[in-house]
Design an enzyme around this catalytic site. Structure first.
Site, PDB file in Angstrom:
ATOM      1  N   HIS A 133      31.679  49.490   9.181  1.00 14.68           N
ATOM      2  CA  HIS A 133      30.649  49.860  10.153  1.00 14.68           C
ATOM      3  C   HIS A 133      31.153  50.731  11.305  1.00 14.68           C
ATOM      4  CE1 HIS A 133      27.019  47.870   8.837  1.00 14.68           C
ATOM      5  NE2 HIS A 133      27.700  46.784   8.529  1.00 14.68           N
ATOM      6  N   ASP A 172      26.916  64.232  -6.857  1.00 13.28           N
ATOM      7  CA  ASP A 172      27.241  64.585  -8.245  1.00 13.28           C
ATOM      8  C   ASP A 172      28.749  64.808  -8.341  1.00 13.28           C
ATOM      9  OD1 ASP A 172      27.649  65.687 -10.728  1.00 13.28           O
ATOM     10  OD2 ASP A 172      26.201  67.319 -10.496  1.00 13.28           O
TER      11      ASP A 172
END
Length: 465
Positions: free
Chosen positions: A157, A402
């Protein structure tokens, strides 16, 4: 069943800056407990069903070592400083890549809604070690039986918000495809643009987002609600249904007191619909207060604006409040307006005031308790019944990762939230449809869906009259 085959510690393949990276006050309050990670899963169906798994792992290892040169903070480790502050030690200890396989096929996971099964696709982080040894970024590549694979990540975080995380993943994927990052794609790491040491500490607002959340009337704490099991389901909204909700929310005049007369957005309309459906399903008292928490990006709201590609936490939490009776009986426009009011709170002055609240604590652990919901039993981040948390990924470039085997056909959370929560994201089909990943109490989910879809059906029925 998922089996871990190998662990790889991946370090930058070139020398990277050393020293400590100062973390802003907004980064500091993202630390839950000793340290915490958010998680995501990406699911892929390679065009070549016989894609060699060694090629996949080796390609990801090589490209990860390259992207760590550009995103070198994620190869570092956290360390504690005086007053409970955390900084990033840029020691290049590396990220972790895990190779795994499962006995399940890609079809065994259904729609990949968060569950115990999908949780196995997320890397487990060992917190039973010094904070200085806990990796900040862990990725697990799980090969399904027959074909297809998942990339699950655990992302610390304090590193950044969702914008930074998605930019990291998309940049890693671009490197994996054999391309190079342009100068305008490189992250900006200097968090001192949010360091206000030379200004007085003067909180100037009554910060609703920092107030203790309302309890169910007659209850002294959240203990009963915490023990109730949560489930998660994907709820689909077609592009036409989204437009119907927006139209419904905008059937009434926007109040003159609103800072903007623009129509209510799809986020405001969808969130209002979720809030109304949840309130009907819970069947609480009419005078029960209810709060919806959500976050607002500040990159273009703080003055001066944050630099392009700022890599850090640039979110301010805000809230909308109402009573169950009003939520159930008033039109959708009323709830959309309450949500807009929470959004419009977040001005330059408000952002600086919230940061001043954090700066006003001598020890940051006390600030974290405040930002995570109060003191004592309510200190942990629990936004359950009668309240709700909404996160939107609709503006995120979520499906661009991708790695050379095609874009993911699914992205989402891998585990079930411990409290009632809605995650709104666009469909990967690019057709304007939306998916709500709803985390809700098991005993109330059926009722929630009844109202969620029932009220939509009424919109379509009324339009045909």
């Amino acid at each position: 069943m998922t089996t871990i085959k190998a662990f790889y510690t991946v370090t930058p393949n070139e020398s990277t800056p050393k020293g400590c990276l100062w973390l802003s006050d907004l980064d500091q309050v993202r630390v839950l407990g000793r340290l915490s990670h958010s998680s995501q899963i990406y699911i892929y169906k390679p065009k070549n069903k016989n894609q060699n798994k060694r090629t996949i792992i080796e390609t990801l290892k090589k490209s990860l070592s390259k992207i760590l040169v550009h995103y070198y903070p994620i190869a570092g480790r956290c360390c504690y400083k005086e007053g409970g502050r955390i900084e990033l030690d840029l020691n290049a200890k590396g990220a972790v890549l895990i190779e795994a396989e499962t006995t399940k096929t890609i079809h065994d996971y259904g729609d990949f809604s968060p569950s115990d099964s999908t949780k196995e696709l997320i890397p487990k982080v060992d917190y039973n070690q010094p904070i200085e040894e806990i990796p900040l970024f862990v990725a697990q590549v799980t090969r399904f039986q027959s074909f297809g694979f998942a990339i699950g990540i655990a992302y610390s975080h304090p590193l950044s918000d969702g914008v930074g995380c998605f930019n990291l993943m998309n940049s890693w994927a671009k490197i994996s495809r054999g391309e190079t990052l342009e100068d305008n794609e490189l992250p900006f790491f200097d968090r001192t643009v949010l360091k206000f040491l030379h200004t007085p500490i003067e909180p100037r607002f009554d910060h609703i987002e920092l107030k203790p959340l309302p309890l169910i009337l007659g209850r002294p704490d959240t203990d009963i609600e915490r023990k109730k099991k949560i489930t998660a389901e994907f709820l689909k909204l077609t592009a036409e249904e989204v437009e119907k909700l927006k139209k419904k929310a905008n059937e009434y005049d926007i109040p003159k007191g609103s800072r903007s007369r623009r129509p209510y957005s799809r986020f405001e309309a969808i969130t209002a619909h979720i809030w109304k459906s949840a309130s009907k399903a819970r069947e609480l008292s009419e005078n029960q207060p209810s709060v919806v928490r959500f976050s607002v990006g500040i990159r273009n709201r703080i003055i001066p604006n944050l630099p392009k590609n700022y890599y850090g936490n640039a979110l301010i939490q805000t809230a909308a409040t109402s009573y169950i009776g009003e939520i159930k009986s008033k039109p959708l426009s009323y709830l959309a307006q309450r949500i807009r009011e929470g959004n419009e709170l977040i001005t330059n002055e408000y952002i600086r005031s919230q940061i001043d609240v954090i700066r006003g604590f001598q020890h940051l652990d006390d600030a974290r308790k405040l930002f995570l919901g109060g003191e004592g039993k309510n200190a942990a981040y629990f936004v359950g019944n009668p309240n709700l948390h909404i996160t939107s990924w609709m503006a995120m470039p979520a499906y661009e990762a991708d790695f050379g085997w095609g874009k993911p056909f699914h992205i989402g959370m891998g585990s079930v939230s411990p409290f009632d929560k809605g995650l709104i994201l666009m469909s990967p089909d690019g057709d304007g449809s939306v998916t709500v990943c709803m985390h809700f109490q098991v005993e109330l989910m059926k009722l929630f869906k009844k109202f969620f879809y029932g009220d939509l059906y009424k919109l379509f029925s009324s339009s045909r009259l």
